[in-house]
Design a protein around this motif. Structure first.
Motif, PDB file in Angstrom:
ATOM      1  N   GLY A 144       0.796  -1.223   0.000  1.00  0.00           N
ATOM      2  CA  GLY A 144       0.000   0.000   0.000  1.00  0.00           C
ATOM      3  C   GLY A 144       0.824   1.266   0.000  1.00  0.00           C
ATOM      4  O   GLY A 144       0.503   2.225  -0.708  1.00  0.00           O
ATOM      5  N   LYS A 152      14.343  -0.732   3.075  1.00  0.00           N
ATOM      6  CA  LYS A 152      13.844  -1.392   4.292  1.00  0.00           C
ATOM      7  C   LYS A 152      14.747  -2.579   4.656  1.00  0.00           C
ATOM      8  O   LYS A 152      15.114  -2.767   5.813  1.00  0.00           O
ATOM      9  CB  LYS A 152      12.412  -1.869   4.036  1.00  0.00           C
ATOM     10  CG  LYS A 152      11.652  -2.246   5.278  1.00  0.00           C
ATOM     11  CD  LYS A 152      10.307  -2.860   4.962  1.00  0.00           C
ATOM     12  CE  LYS A 152       9.183  -1.876   4.873  1.00  0.00           C
ATOM     13  NZ  LYS A 152       7.852  -2.534   4.781  1.00  0.00           N
ATOM     14  N   GLU A 172      -4.214  -8.978   4.017  1.00  0.00           N
ATOM     15  CA  GLU A 172      -5.032  -8.566   2.856  1.00  0.00           C
ATOM     16  C   GLU A 172      -6.500  -8.246   3.189  1.00  0.00           C
ATOM     17  O   GLU A 172      -7.427  -8.949   2.758  1.00  0.00           O
ATOM     18  CB  GLU A 172      -4.999  -9.644   1.763  1.00  0.00           C
ATOM     19  CG  GLU A 172      -5.475  -9.095   0.426  1.00  0.00           C
ATOM     20  CD  GLU A 172      -5.269 -10.069  -0.737  1.00  0.00           C
ATOM     21  OE1 GLU A 172      -5.807 -11.178  -0.709  1.00  0.00           O
ATOM     22  OE2 GLU A 172      -4.563  -9.679  -1.685  1.00  0.00           O
ATOM     23  N   TYR A 257      -9.290  -5.849  10.547  1.00  0.00           N
ATOM     24  CA  TYR A 257      -8.700  -5.145   9.404  1.00  0.00           C
ATOM     25  C   TYR A 257      -7.426  -4.419   9.815  1.00  0.00           C
ATOM     26  O   TYR A 257      -6.421  -4.445   9.102  1.00  0.00           O
ATOM     27  CB  TYR A 257      -9.713  -4.144   8.830  1.00  0.00           C
ATOM     28  CG  TYR A 257      -9.147  -3.284   7.732  1.00  0.00           C
ATOM     29  CD1 TYR A 257      -8.921  -3.811   6.463  1.00  0.00           C
ATOM     30  CD2 TYR A 257      -8.811  -1.951   7.961  1.00  0.00           C
ATOM     31  CE1 TYR A 257      -8.383  -3.031   5.445  1.00  0.00           C
ATOM     32  CE2 TYR A 257      -8.275  -1.164   6.956  1.00  0.00           C
ATOM     33  CZ  TYR A 257      -8.062  -1.712   5.706  1.00  0.00           C
ATOM     34  OH  TYR A 257      -7.528  -0.949   4.708  1.00  0.00           O
ATOM     35  N   VAL A 258      -7.454  -3.785  10.973  1.00  0.00           N
ATOM     36  CA  VAL A 258      -6.336  -2.934  11.352  1.00  0.00           C
ATOM     37  C   VAL A 258      -5.074  -3.752  11.646  1.00  0.00           C
ATOM     38  O   VAL A 258      -3.962  -3.214  11.641  1.00  0.00           O
ATOM     39  CB  VAL A 258      -6.730  -1.993  12.514  1.00  0.00           C
ATOM     40  CG1 VAL A 258      -6.494  -2.646  13.858  1.00  0.00           C
ATOM     41  CG2 VAL A 258      -5.998  -0.669  12.417  1.00  0.00           C
ATOM     42  N   GLU A 262       1.295  -2.523  10.124  1.00  0.00           N
ATOM     43  CA  GLU A 262       2.459  -3.310  10.544  1.00  0.00           C
ATOM     44  C   GLU A 262       2.657  -3.401  12.060  1.00  0.00           C
ATOM     45  O   GLU A 262       2.945  -4.478  12.583  1.00  0.00           O
ATOM     46  CB  GLU A 262       3.728  -2.785   9.864  1.00  0.00           C
ATOM     47  CG  GLU A 262       4.024  -1.314  10.104  1.00  0.00           C
ATOM     48  CD  GLU A 262       5.227  -0.826   9.314  1.00  0.00           C
ATOM     49  OE1 GLU A 262       5.711  -1.542   8.435  1.00  0.00           O
ATOM     50  OE2 GLU A 262       5.681   0.311   9.611  1.00  0.00           O
ATOM     51  N   ASN A 296       7.143  -7.406   5.156  1.00  0.00           N
ATOM     52  CA  ASN A 296       6.759  -7.109   3.772  1.00  0.00           C
ATOM     53  C   ASN A 296       5.446  -7.786   3.419  1.00  0.00           C
ATOM     54  O   ASN A 296       5.093  -8.836   3.962  1.00  0.00           O
ATOM     55  CB  ASN A 296       7.825  -7.612   2.781  1.00  0.00           C
ATOM     56  CG  ASN A 296       8.965  -6.651   2.571  1.00  0.00           C
ATOM     57  OD1 ASN A 296      10.128  -7.015   2.677  1.00  0.00           O
ATOM     58  ND2 ASN A 296       8.673  -5.406   2.260  1.00  0.00           N
ATOM     59  N   ASN A 297       4.806  -7.198   2.440  1.00  0.00           N
ATOM     60  CA  ASN A 297       3.580  -7.768   1.885  1.00  0.00           C
ATOM     61  C   ASN A 297       3.903  -9.041   1.082  1.00  0.00           C
ATOM     62  O   ASN A 297       5.014  -9.204   0.571  1.00  0.00           O
ATOM     63  CB  ASN A 297       2.944  -6.697   0.979  1.00  0.00           C
ATOM     64  CG  ASN A 297       1.873  -7.247   0.096  1.00  0.00           C
ATOM     65  OD1 ASN A 297       2.095  -7.488  -1.088  1.00  0.00           O
ATOM     66  ND2 ASN A 297       0.722  -7.490   0.670  1.00  0.00           N
ATOM     67  N   ILE A 375     -10.113   2.534   1.891  1.00  0.00           N
ATOM     68  CA  ILE A 375      -9.613   3.756   2.537  1.00  0.00           C
ATOM     69  C   ILE A 375      -8.571   4.420   1.637  1.00  0.00           C
ATOM     70  O   ILE A 375      -7.397   4.522   1.970  1.00  0.00           O
ATOM     71  CB  ILE A 375      -9.092   3.469   3.960  1.00  0.00           C
ATOM     72  CG1 ILE A 375      -8.064   2.336   3.964  1.00  0.00           C
ATOM     73  CG2 ILE A 375     -10.237   3.148   4.895  1.00  0.00           C
ATOM     74  CD1 ILE A 375      -7.242   2.267   5.234  1.00  0.00           C
ATOM     75  N   GLY A 477      -2.543   4.855   8.830  1.00  0.00           N
ATOM     76  CA  GLY A 477      -3.175   5.031   7.525  1.00  0.00           C
ATOM     77  C   GLY A 477      -4.659   4.711   7.503  1.00  0.00           C
ATOM     78  O   GLY A 477      -5.332   5.005   6.511  1.00  0.00           O
TER      79      GLY A 477
HETATM   80  C1  LIG Z   1      -5.178   0.031   8.341  1.00  0.00           C
HETATM   81  C2  LIG Z   1      -4.068  -0.563   7.531  1.00  0.00           C
HETATM   82  C3  LIG Z   1      -4.224  -1.829   6.996  1.00  0.00           C
HETATM   83  C4  LIG Z   1      -3.194  -2.401   6.252  1.00  0.00           C
HETATM   84  N1  LIG Z   1      -3.405  -3.642   5.727  1.00  0.00           N
HETATM   85  C5  LIG Z   1      -2.400  -4.233   5.029  1.00  0.00           C
HETATM   86  C6  LIG Z   1      -2.567  -5.545   4.512  1.00  0.00           C
HETATM   87  O1  LIG Z   1      -3.628  -6.164   4.682  1.00  0.00           O
HETATM   88  N2  LIG Z   1      -1.531  -6.094   3.827  1.00  0.00           N
HETATM   89  C7  LIG Z   1      -0.338  -5.424   3.649  1.00  0.00           C
HETATM   90  O2  LIG Z   1       0.586  -5.977   3.069  1.00  0.00           O
HETATM   91  N3  LIG Z   1      -0.167  -4.185   4.115  1.00  0.00           N
HETATM   92  C8  LIG Z   1      -1.159  -3.578   4.802  1.00  0.00           C
HETATM   93  N4  LIG Z   1      -0.956  -2.336   5.314  1.00  0.00           N
HETATM   94  C9  LIG Z   1       0.375  -1.702   5.129  1.00  0.00           C
HETATM   95  C10 LIG Z   1       1.357  -2.214   6.174  1.00  0.00           C
HETATM   96  O3  LIG Z   1       1.268  -1.389   7.334  1.00  0.00           O
HETATM   97  C11 LIG Z   1       2.807  -2.168   5.664  1.00  0.00           C
HETATM   98  O4  LIG Z   1       3.082  -0.888   5.165  1.00  0.00           O
HETATM   99  C12 LIG Z   1       3.111  -3.179   4.577  1.00  0.00           C
HETATM  100  O5  LIG Z   1       2.661  -4.478   4.915  1.00  0.00           O
HETATM  101  C13 LIG Z   1       4.605  -3.204   4.341  1.00  0.00           C
HETATM  102  O6  LIG Z   1       4.941  -4.117   3.339  1.00  0.00           O
HETATM  103  P1  LIG Z   1       5.532  -3.629   1.943  1.00  0.00           P
HETATM  104  O7  LIG Z   1       6.659  -2.680   2.233  1.00  0.00           O
HETATM  105  O8  LIG Z   1       5.982  -4.869   1.279  1.00  0.00           O
HETATM  106  O9  LIG Z   1       4.416  -2.940   1.223  1.00  0.00           O
HETATM  107  C14 LIG Z   1      -1.986  -1.704   6.052  1.00  0.00           C
HETATM  108  C15 LIG Z   1      -1.831  -0.431   6.584  1.00  0.00           C
HETATM  109  C16 LIG Z   1      -2.863   0.141   7.308  1.00  0.00           C
HETATM  110  C17 LIG Z   1      -2.665   1.512   7.858  1.00  0.00           C
END
Ligand SMILES: Cc1cc2nc3c(=O)[nH]c(=O)nc-3n(C[C@H](O)[C@H](O)[C@H](O)COP(=O)(O)O)c2cc1C
Ligand code: SF4
Length: 502
Positions: A144, A152, A172, A257-258, A262, A296-297, A375, A477
């Protein structure tokens, strides 16, 4: 080496323990309860006119069920059987390549398609070579925020020696996104190989895959895949016959969801109440159990074996502007051709809607599209020529998010959508910040009145003020994303909003 406490898990999974009462009360699905239930996520909301009885059933659910990862068949009702169509529309099928050919659920199928060759190659090089490759690829996080992945990784690698963790965010929760679900179910070893490569590069000895409760099949498939990878010598002590060791396990989420955020996710694995934490310190410095943690995602990590195999230059050559490589998009059921598509950054939103999705079903008229929502900002029809890129979409108040694409047609009134999104926002708030905890519920309430013809211009001004508070005073976020969504609506759809306030 430090030995951190082991996480406490629930849900009757092997090795899982009961949640503390103060922790259990945080979760909507601490004891399951989504199986076979109708979903009220945003993709199902957009498609509610296709099956009104199912939508009515979804609205009765308590606890609510938000997104089962079946948005291609929305309005959805929890099943594990349907599979979305999958298409690679980029030069290289970096992420979806195997799934487009039928998937690689077993270790043998994965290895027959070149799986674990990247790990074998990496283990013959110093970790620094992998860090450099990820840096040079210009890969950015697919969860996101689009944060540079190499930066990182370097931050974790540069922390003092000792126990470090790698965590895959498989929560997710964005309604409309079903990318990670099918990556895990149909190509689980690609995530596992990406995580082992990450652990080798940053010097981590232990890892977790945080799988959301609503994805039971992904959870099961991953547990089997981990056992197979361990038996093959790719996990555990002396990975691939080298001095490097890495333990990896699945942690099953509890429906929040929240917890995708991270810091919340890491508190959840620890067995603590998963409220969002202020940063700094960042998880890269003080993460899981206070140790440096790379999070990481899933899709981000699935890119890694390809980068190691083909080289950073080949990866960076794909894409557009500051958004390199490919992105997987998941299209909702309002399109003529819903499904998973891997595209190169730089295609326009119009291309996604009209060429990939084939326009809206039954000749529906596009009211707007949300990518990576709910969002996040809504994209109105007059901005469809905006290219898919982190900066380009941010410039119009939208974003790439995680790549779930939800189209809305004339059956959705914008005030209805605002009420839906803020109802979701209030329900899923972790409660730490006042504007998010109370303000989002108040905006929902005002729009409920507005839809009943019982709201004034002063109520609309109150909404505007609350949106400003959400934007300025939210710790994560979730709150700022709700504000971004509202701002896009107030900016692009004033003719639908203002007449509702007398
Ligand atoms: C409310 C909220 C929900 C989130 N949900 C997810 C999620 O389901 N999966 C995800 O990978 N990142 C989600 N994120 C972002 C994570 O905080 C994080 O930035 C991310 O997992 C980092 O991985 P990346 O650097 O590979 O993107 C969410 C952030 C917020 C604020
Ligand atoms: S913005 Fe909302 S979800 Fe995020 S920390 Fe604040 S209250 Fe929690």
């Amino acid at each position: 080496m430090n030995h951190a406490p082991q996480p406490t898990q629930a849900n009757g999974k092997s090795g899982q323990h009961p949640l503390r009462p103060d922790v259990e009360s945080f979760y909507h699905l601490a004891h399951g309860g989504f199986e076979g239930k109708a979903c009220q996520g945003t993709a199902c909301f957009a498609a509610r006119h296709l099956n009104p009885p199912r939508w009515a059933e979804a609205m009765e659910n308590n606890p609510r069920v938000y997104c089962l990862g079946e948005c291609f068949a929305a309005p959805a009702k929890g099943q594990t059987k349907p599979r979305p169509p999958v298409k690679v529309c980029s030069r290289e099928g970096i992420v979806l390549g195997r799934i487009a050919k039928g998937g690689a659920r077993t270790l043998a199928a994965y290895q027959a398609q070149g799986g674990y060759a990247a790990l074998a190659k990496a283990l013959a090089q110093p970790p620094e070579a992998i860090l450099t490759a990820v840096d040079k690829s210009n890969l950015r996080g697919r969860g996101g925020a689009g944060f540079p992945t190499g930066r990182k990784w370097r931050s974790v690698a540069s922390q003092p020696a000792g126990l470090k963790y790698v965590v895959a965010n498989a929560d997710e929760g964005d309604s409309g996104a079903y990318i990670d679900r099918y990556l895990m179910e149909d190509d689980p070893h690609s995530l596992i190989e990406g995580m082992i490569l990450a652990a080798y590069a940053v010097g981590a000895a232990k890892g977790y895959i945080y799988v959301r409760a609503e994805y039971p099949l992904a959870d099961t498939v991953l547990r089997t895949a981990l056992a197979d990878a361990q038996a093959a010598g790719w996990l555990g002590a002396r990975v691939g016959g080298t001095a490097f060791s890495f333990e990896l396990e699945v942690y099953s989420g509890h429906g929040s969801y929240v917890c995708g955020e991270e810091t919340s996710l890491l508190r959840s694995i620890e067995g603590n109440r998963p409220e969002v934490m202020a940063r700094p310190p960042y998880p890269t410095e003080r993460g899981l159990f206070g140790r440096p943690t790379l999070l990481n995602n899933v899709e981000t990590l699935v890119n890694i074996p390809w980068i190691v195999t083909h080289g950073a230059e080949a990866y960076a050559a794909i894409g557009f502007s500051k958004s390199r490589g490919t992105k997987v998009l998941s299209l909702n059921s309002l399109f003529n051709r819903p499904g998973l598509y891997e595209v190169e950054f730089g295609v326009t939103v119009r291309h996604i809607v009209e060429e990939l999705g084939g326009g809206l079903r039954k000749g529906g008229k596009l009211k707007g599209v949300i990518i990576g929502g709910p969002i996040i900002g809504m994209i109105p029809p007059h901005l469809l020529d905006t290219p898919l890129g982190f900066e380009e979409l941010a410039a119009i108040g939208a974003g790439v998010g995680h790549g779930g694409v939800v189209a809305f047609d004339e059956h959705t009134s914008i005030p209805d959508l605002v009420e839906h999104v803020f109802s979701f926002g209030a329900y899923e708030s972790c409660g730490k910040c006042t504007p998010c905890r109370s303000g989002s519920g108040r905006i929902e309430e005002i729009f409920t009145h507005a839809l009943a013809g019982d709201a004034t211009k002063a109520d609309l001004q109150e909404c505007r003020d609350l949106v400003t508070a959400l934007k300025l005073a939210s710790l994560c976020g979730h709150g700022t994303g709700l504000a971004r969504f509202a701002e896009s609506i107030l900016r692009y759809y004033p003719t639908e909003i203002e007449p509702c306030f007398k």
